[in-house]
Design a protein around this motif. Structure first.
Motif, short mmCIF file in Angstrom:
data_model
loop_
_atom_site.label_atom_id
_atom_site.label_comp_id
_atom_site.label_asym_id
_atom_site.label_seq_id
_atom_site.Cartn_x
_atom_site.Cartn_y
_atom_site.Cartn_z
N PHE A 97 -42.28 39.43 37.01
CA PHE A 97 -42.11 39.34 38.53
C PHE A 97 -42.49 37.73 39.04
O PHE A 97 -42.12 37.28 39.79
N TYR A 98 -43.68 37.56 38.47
CA TYR A 98 -44.40 36.32 39.03
C TYR A 98 -43.78 34.94 38.31
O TYR A 98 -43.10 34.17 38.88
N GLY A 99 -43.65 35.02 37.10
CA GLY A 99 -43.08 33.83 36.30
C GLY A 99 -41.45 33.69 36.18
O GLY A 99 -41.01 32.58 36.18
N ILE A 100 -40.68 34.80 36.23
CA ILE A 100 -39.19 34.89 36.16
C ILE A 100 -38.52 34.95 37.28
O ILE A 100 -37.98 34.19 38.16
N TRP A 101 -38.84 36.21 37.99
CA TRP A 101 -38.38 36.48 39.36
C TRP A 101 -38.82 35.86 40.47
O TRP A 101 -37.98 35.55 41.23
N GLY A 102 -39.98 35.05 40.25
CA GLY A 102 -40.40 34.32 41.34
C GLY A 102 -39.58 33.23 41.37
O GLY A 102 -39.29 32.54 42.66
N GLN A 103 -39.04 32.67 40.35
CA GLN A 103 -38.30 31.14 40.60
C GLN A 103 -36.76 31.71 41.33
O GLN A 103 -36.12 30.83 42.10
N PHE A 104 -36.45 32.86 40.93
CA PHE A 104 -35.21 33.30 41.74
C PHE A 104 -35.22 33.32 43.20
O PHE A 104 -34.48 33.19 44.07
N SER A 109 -41.17 25.16 39.64
CA SER A 109 -40.45 26.06 38.47
C SER A 109 -41.66 25.84 37.45
O SER A 109 -41.70 26.79 36.57
N VAL A 110 -41.85 24.69 36.97
CA VAL A 110 -42.45 24.65 35.85
C VAL A 110 -43.94 25.36 36.13
O VAL A 110 -44.37 25.76 35.32
N LEU A 111 -44.62 25.04 37.39
CA LEU A 111 -45.93 25.59 37.77
C LEU A 111 -45.69 27.03 37.82
O LEU A 111 -46.73 27.85 37.32
N SER A 112 -44.66 27.64 38.14
CA SER A 112 -44.78 29.15 38.21
C SER A 112 -44.44 29.85 36.82
O SER A 112 -45.26 30.65 36.56
#
Length: 316
Positions: free
Chosen positions: A50-57, A76-79
C-alpha cells in the motif's frame, strides 16, 4: 484503466485484511510461534504494497496532473525507496516463519546480520539512484526485488522442507514451500515480462497480496495442524482458584482454561466436554476478555506464571 485499478485495489485490501485475520485466528487456536512470524510477514508485505505501490497510484490520482513531471518522478522514486525497509522486515519474518515451522529456532545473530546487510544494500541503492528519474531508476528496483525475493524465497523453502516438525507436517511444509517459491517467481515474471509500468505495478501488487493470502488460506483450511502438546496434563498452579474467583471465571470456563493449557484445540475441547465448537469459541472469547489476554499463548503464560507470582497483566 481507472476501473481496473479500483477493482485490484479493492481485492488487494481484501486480501491484506483477510490474510492478517486468518493468521490472527491461527494464533488464537494454536500455540505455535511460527504464526506470529507469519502475522508480521503479512503485515509488512501489506505495508509495502500500500505504501510503496498503491501510494504512487493515489498520488497520481490526487495530484498527478498538477505536479511538475520532475517532482512527480522524485516522489515516485522516494515512495519506492522508503517502502523497501518494509520488504526487508517481511523477508526476515518469512525466513523466521520457515525456521519455526520446521521445528527449529532462528539464531539471534542471523537477524542482526540480515538487517545490517540488507539496509546497507538499500543505502547503496539510494546513492546510485539519487539523481535518476523514475523511469531510469525503475529497472534497478525491479532487479533488486527479483534477486532478493528469489534468494529469500529459496532460503525459506529450503529451510521449511528440511525440518522435522510434525505440525505443520512434511507434506504441508512442502506445499508451503511451493507457495512461497511460486509466489516469488510469479511476481518476478510480472516485473520482467510486463513492460507498461502501470499494468506491471497492478499485476505485481495483486500477485504480492495473492501469495500471502494463499499461504494463510492453506494453513487455515488445508494444513493438518496440531496444537502444542504438553508431556503431561498441566497441574493446577497455586492460586488458580483465586485467579478464577478474581476474574469471575465460570466453572465451565475454568475447564476450558485447563484444557487450553494442556494443548487441546477448540475442536478437541468440544469433543472432550461434549459441547459444540461454537460454544467453546464463545467461552474462549469471554475468557480472553476477563483475563485481559489476546490469545492462547498469553493465557497459557498467565496461568503458568502463577507459581512464580506473575500478576495478571504483566505478560503484556
Amino acid at each position: 484503466m481507472e476501473f481496473i485499478s479500483l477493482v485490484i485495489f479493492i481485492f488487494s485490501a481484501a486480501m491484506a485484511a483477510g490474510s492478517i485475520l486468518l493468521v490472527t485466528r491461527l494464533l488464537e487456536e494454536f500455540a505455535h510461534p511460527c504464526f506470529r512470524s507469519l502475522f508480521y510477514h503479512n503485515l509488512f508485505i501489506s505495508a509495502f504494497g500500500f505504501y510503496g505501490i498503491w501510494g504512487q497510484f493515489i498520488i497520481m490520482a490526487l495530484a498527478g496532473s498538477r505536479l511538475d513531471p520532475e517532482i512527480f518522478s522524485t516522489i515516485s522514486v522516494l515512495s519506492l525507496l522508503l517502502g523497501l525497509p518494509f520488504l526487508v522486515f517481511a523477508w526476515m519474518m518469512l525466513i523466521r516463519f520457515a525456521v519455526e515451522a520446521s521445528g527449529h529456532k532462528l539464531r539471534n545473530w542471523f537477524t542482526v546480520v540480515f538487517l545490517i546487510v540488507n539496509f546497507e544494500i538499500i543505502a547503496a541503492l539510494s546513492l546510485v539512484i539519487r539523481d535518476m528519474s523514475f523511469n531510469d531508476a525503475l529497472p534497478l528496483f525491479k532487479y533488486y526485488y527479483i534477486a532478493a525475493a528469489l534468494l529469500f524465497a529459496t532460503m525459506a523453502a529450503t529451510l521449511i522442507v528440511r525440518g522435522d516438525s510434525v505440525s505443520p507436517g512434511r507434506s504441508d511444509r512442502i506445499a508451503l514451500a511451493l507457495i512461497i517459491t511460486g509466489g516469488a517467481l510469479a511476481q518476478s515474471l510480472s516485473l520482467l515480462l510486463i513492460h507498461h509500468s502501470a499494468w506491471m505495478a497492478m499485476a505485481f501488487v495483486f500477485l504480492l497480496f495473492a501469495a500471502i493470502t494463499l499461504m494463510s488460506l492453506y494453513l487455515s483450511y488445508r494444513a493438518d495442524l496440531k496444537p502444542v502438546r504438553l508431556a503431561e496434563p498441566l497441574p493446577l498452579p497455586n492460586g488458580f482458584e483465586d485467579f478464577i474467583r478474581k476474574n469471575e471465571i465460570s466453572p465451565r470456563e475454568a475447564e476450558i482454561i485447563t484444557e487450553i493449557c494442556n494443548g487441546l484445540s477448540n475442536q478437541e475441547i468440544a469433543d472432550k466436554l461434549f459441547i459444540s465448537l461454537q460454544t467453546v469459541k464463545d467461552h474462549t472469547s469471554r475468557i480472553y476478555m476477563k483475563t485481559n489476554v489476546r490469545n492462547r499463548m498469553q493465557l497459557m503464560a498467565l496461568v503458568r506464571g502463577m507459581d512464580t507470582g506473575t500478576a495478571a497483566g504483566e505478560h503484556l
